[in-house]
Design a protein around this motif. Sequence first.
Motif, PDB file in Angstrom:
ATOM      1  N   VAL A  52       1.270  -1.154  -0.564  1.00 23.92           N
ATOM      2  CA  VAL A  52      -0.547  -0.105  -0.248  1.00 23.92           C
ATOM      3  C   VAL A  52       0.802   1.180  -0.480  1.00 23.92           C
ATOM      4  O   VAL A  52       0.539   2.052  -0.803  1.00 23.92           O
ATOM      5  N   LEU A  53       1.600   1.594   0.843  1.00 26.26           N
ATOM      6  CA  LEU A  53       2.442   2.168   0.897  1.00 26.26           C
ATOM      7  C   LEU A  53       3.678   2.439   0.034  1.00 26.26           C
ATOM      8  O   LEU A  53       4.255   3.692   0.296  1.00 26.26           O
ATOM      9  N   SER A  54       3.961   1.611  -0.863  1.00 24.49           N
ATOM     10  CA  SER A  54       4.886   1.327  -1.565  1.00 24.49           C
ATOM     11  C   SER A  54       4.706   2.560  -3.074  1.00 24.49           C
ATOM     12  O   SER A  54       5.391   3.164  -3.490  1.00 24.49           O
ATOM     13  N   VAL A  55       3.542   3.242  -3.439  1.00 29.93           N
ATOM     14  CA  VAL A  55       3.250   4.452  -4.154  1.00 29.93           C
ATOM     15  C   VAL A  55       3.766   5.155  -3.969  1.00 29.93           C
ATOM     16  O   VAL A  55       4.447   6.258  -4.843  1.00 29.93           O
ATOM     17  N   VAL A  56       4.169   5.918  -2.664  1.00 29.35           N
ATOM     18  CA  VAL A  56       4.876   7.323  -1.715  1.00 29.35           C
ATOM     19  C   VAL A  56       5.956   6.778  -1.507  1.00 29.35           C
ATOM     20  O   VAL A  56       6.522   7.244  -0.735  1.00 29.35           O
TER      21      VAL A  56
END
Length: 432
Positions: A52-56
């Motif tokens: 989920v947080l890999s996009v940021v």
Amino acid sequence: MDAAPTPWHPLTTPTYLRSSTPWRAAAYLAGSALTGIPVLLGIVLLAGAGAVLSVVLVGLPLLALLCLVGVPTAAVERRRLRLVDPAPAPGPHRTPAEPGLLAWGRLRFREQATWRELAYAVLHGFVLWWLDLAAVAVLLWPPLGMIGAPLQLALSGGEEARIVKLWLITSYPAAFALAAAGLVLLPALLYPLGALAAARAALTRALLAPREGELRDRLTEVTRSRARLVEAFEAERRRIERDLHDGAQQRLVALTMSLGLARLDAPPGPLADQLARAHDEAGRVLTELRELIHGIHPQVLSDYGLPGALSDVAERSAVPVETDIAEGLPRLPAAVEAAAYFACSEALANTDRHSGASRASLAARHDGSVLLIDVRDDGRGGADPAAGSGLTGLADRLAVLDGTLTITSPRGGPTVLSLEIPCTAVSSSSGP
């Protein structure tokens, strides 16, 4: 030589049922849930949060941490393995050459063992602990429930009880008959339980124990670390020798000269006698200090290399020594030269003290990869390294350098001390 014990071995012994092995096997399988559940939760949470947080980019460290989740899992599983497998299961990982978390992480990501441990963690978290619990439940729950049938009936008020969801009993004779059947069934089921635990341990060892190449790498690392320690030790010896030579010794020389001059200027009497005694004592202390400095690290070894040092120790020997030192013997690593020098010094000192020899010989050569030295005497023989001759300590010191010390000393002589140290030349010259 007996084979190393394995998890399968207790199953073949007649004392298997009387030992603690079946219950350790049960504890090993049932305890799988204690590590499997946290591993499952950790993998799911790290994978989910990282995705989920890999996009940021915040999730990338979490995904990297996910790849390392097998390292602590494997460490715990190797310890749990001791319940059923007596053979040690060392860790497969190497020690980083540099301190710090970054160096540790770089090394772990390059090691195959890290990825095997990750595969084990995923397999353990999603599959293995479920199967382990199921095996324990299927094999132990029915016989233990049957054995406890009378108790269950008593707890139900003596009217009726359903045993392991299969049998309905309404009387104590039926309950005791079922308990007797459970006592017969339990030992029979303990054998497949032990076999399952042994198979599970074999799988754990196959994935988490170091492979042959990894053991070889660790052995190489230990050897290099040991060599670095020897080099550091020799450097410290040389520093102490320099400090004593350039500091304390020079001060003692100056003190001895001052006492000598004062002794010459003093008129005859008690003062002159005291100065004479002090002058003589200072001379003895200076002599002892010089011997101590020579024992720490002889200056001739630093200045002229091993040929000059071996010639010096041969000249100082109380027993006449014939030397055969190969021409052009190169400069070798400092630790090798020091070990060879002190081994020869100890050998010639033993010749003087114990052998009764009239002559000795010392031969040294370097064949490009190994230093070879032989010390021979014509004494009575019968030398025993274990009898406190000091050679055992020298053999241990040579072993640190992968060297060997061999003593041949039959009764009646001769005694031959041979040492071999693998080493390459530092330079081609042995001069100052």
